[in-house]
Design an enzyme around this catalytic site. Structure first.
Site, PDB file in Angstrom:
ATOM      1  N   GLY A  26       0.882  -1.167   0.000  1.00  7.73           N
ATOM      2  CA  GLY A  26       0.000   0.000   0.000  1.00  7.73           C
ATOM      3  C   GLY A  26       0.915   1.211   0.000  1.00  7.73           C
ATOM      4  CB  THR A  28       1.346   5.754   3.292  1.00  4.26           C
ATOM      5  OG1 THR A  28       0.211   4.957   3.640  1.00  4.26           O
ATOM      6  CG2 THR A  28       0.872   6.999   2.547  1.00  4.26           C
ATOM      7  CD1 TRP A  99     -13.400  -8.427  -4.018  1.00  2.43           C
ATOM      8  CD2 TRP A  99     -11.268  -8.581  -4.689  1.00  2.43           C
ATOM      9  NE1 TRP A  99     -13.360  -9.230  -5.133  1.00  2.43           N
ATOM     10  CE2 TRP A  99     -12.070  -9.341  -5.572  1.00  2.43           C
ATOM     11  CE3 TRP A  99      -9.880  -8.540  -4.920  1.00  2.43           C
ATOM     12  CZ2 TRP A  99     -11.531 -10.044  -6.642  1.00  2.43           C
ATOM     13  CZ3 TRP A  99      -9.338  -9.233  -5.988  1.00  2.43           C
ATOM     14  CH2 TRP A  99     -10.167  -9.968  -6.844  1.00  2.43           C
ATOM     15  NE  ARG A 100      -8.171   0.441  -1.724  1.00  5.39           N
ATOM     16  CZ  ARG A 100      -7.090   1.125  -2.112  1.00  5.39           C
ATOM     17  NH1 ARG A 100      -6.881   1.356  -3.406  1.00  5.39           N
ATOM     18  NH2 ARG A 100      -6.228   1.556  -1.237  1.00  5.39           N
ATOM     19  NE  ARG A 165      -2.416   4.362  -7.500  1.00  3.27           N
ATOM     20  CZ  ARG A 165      -1.325   5.134  -7.513  1.00  3.27           C
ATOM     21  NH1 ARG A 165      -1.397   6.370  -7.969  1.00  3.27           N
ATOM     22  NH2 ARG A 165      -0.162   4.675  -7.094  1.00  3.27           N
ATOM     23  N   GLY A 225       9.472  10.858 -13.033  1.00  4.34           N
ATOM     24  CA  GLY A 225      10.000   9.615 -13.603  1.00  4.34           C
ATOM     25  C   GLY A 225      11.517   9.627 -13.640  1.00  4.34           C
ATOM     26  CB  ALA A 255       9.150   4.350  -8.818  1.00  7.20           C
ATOM     27  CG  ASP A 257       4.545   4.029  -3.061  1.00 10.19           C
ATOM     28  OD1 ASP A 257       4.016   5.111  -3.350  1.00 10.19           O
ATOM     29  OD2 ASP A 257       4.057   2.928  -3.367  1.00 10.19           O
TER      30      ASP A 257
END
Ligand code: ADP
Length: 308
Positions: A26, A28, A99-100, A165, A225, A255, A257
């Protein structure tokens, strides 16, 4: 020093050589892990809610195996850990199914007591992202903003990364309204050009700098990037830190994170912003050459000692 990471960690399922493999990741949370792996002298707290189900317990065990402090990972009686599965098609293109929608992490704020909030003020720095904002129950957001204000008042540095997102938001405006609130409270912002391009149509770093000029950050770090990272300090002075592009990219999932975790770790241990970017880029450049959001611990160990 104590660093807190607010967000959601989910179980991850993927097929490896025909067998289903389980992991945990995830945004963070990934940052919390890379900070701790690289700067073991710092305390890395993950701030979230999980369930009481076996998968949630495995997740807690995984966090502990990474020396993440789980003091602020609350166990919700009726909710479960979120889950996603990675599918890879014949061309090697990956897609994710989640599934969240009813996960425990959404209820974080309802699990926090006043005494927990008071304990959180002992953090030196706290990171949250656009994903953290998207997953929290909407009715809990006022409590979340009040918590951040309380932490800031107590001297905790607030750090924000957009990490947009689209699938987690009703529409663009719902997201940008909250992101702008987040920029208002943030001491350090770590956004990427890609998010600004998607949300505002910006194509250059200058457009981002101009857009963010009304906010007052102690440090702004703009990722792009494999291109140079742009730094803007408190006085508005702009500088660039060039990167060595990685040619053999395997998986770019985390990357940003990894970059955030190591940047904040270096910054807190007294490195200059430039040196913190170099260390963060070294970590992110390594992570994208290995599969998975959280790369194998042994594989990372040598790099970690060369960074820290
Ligand atoms: P995000 O994951 O937030 O979209 P970016 O794609 O901008 O973030 O990447 C974050 C960091 O990862 C960059 O600032 C850079 O340090 C590193 N990185 C990403 N892609 C490359 C690449 N091809 N070569 C070298 N470093 C990279």
């Amino acid at each position: 020093m104590r660093v807190g990471f607010i967000g959601e960690c989910m179980a991850e399922l993927k097929k490896v050589n025909g067998a289903l493999e389980e992991g945990f990741a995830g945004d963070t949370f990934n940052s919390a892990v890379y900070l701790k792996r690289t700067f073991p002298q710092l305390d890395s707290y993950f701030i979230s809610a999980v369930g009481t189900d076996p998968l949630s317990k495995e997740m807690l065990g995984f966090a502990q195996s990474e020396s993440i402090n789980t003091r602020f990972m609350f166990s919700h009686q009726d909710k479960h850990l979120g889950l996603y599965k990675i599918y890879t098609d014949a061309q090697g293109e990956r897609s994710f199914t989640y599934w969240r929608n009813d996960s425990a992490a959404k209820c974080l704020m309802s699990q926090l007591t006043q005494s927990d909030e008071a304990s959180l003020t002992a953090l030196d720095l706290v990171l949250f992202s656009g994903i953290s904002l998207a997953i929290l129950n909407t009715e809990d957001l006022p409590k979340f903003w009040r918590l951040l204000a309380k932490l800031k008042e107590a001297g905790t540095q607030i750090v924000f990364d957009i990490n947009h997102r689209p699938a987690l938001w009703k529409g663009r405006d719902d997201a940008t309204e909250l992101y702008e609130k987040a920029f208002e409270i943030a001491d350090i912002a770590l956004p990427g050009l890609e998010d600004f391009n998607f949300l505002y149509g910006f194509e250059t770093i200058e457009e981002i700098i101009n857009f963010l000029a009304p906010f007052s950050f102690k440090q702004l770090v703009i990722k792009n990037g494999s291109s140079a990272v742009t730094l803007v300090n408190e006085e508005g002075e702009v500088s660039e830190v060039g990167l060595t592009p990685v040619t053999h990219v395997v998986d770019t999932t985390s990357a940003g994170d990894a970059f955030n975790g190591v940047f904040l770790g270096a910054y807190l241990t007294g490195e200059s912003p430039e040196s913190s970017v170099n260390k963060a880029a070294k970590c992110a450049g390594f992570v994208i050459q290995h599969p998975g959001a959280i790369v194998d611990k042994k594989a990372y160990a040598d790099l970690a000692s060369s960074i820290a």
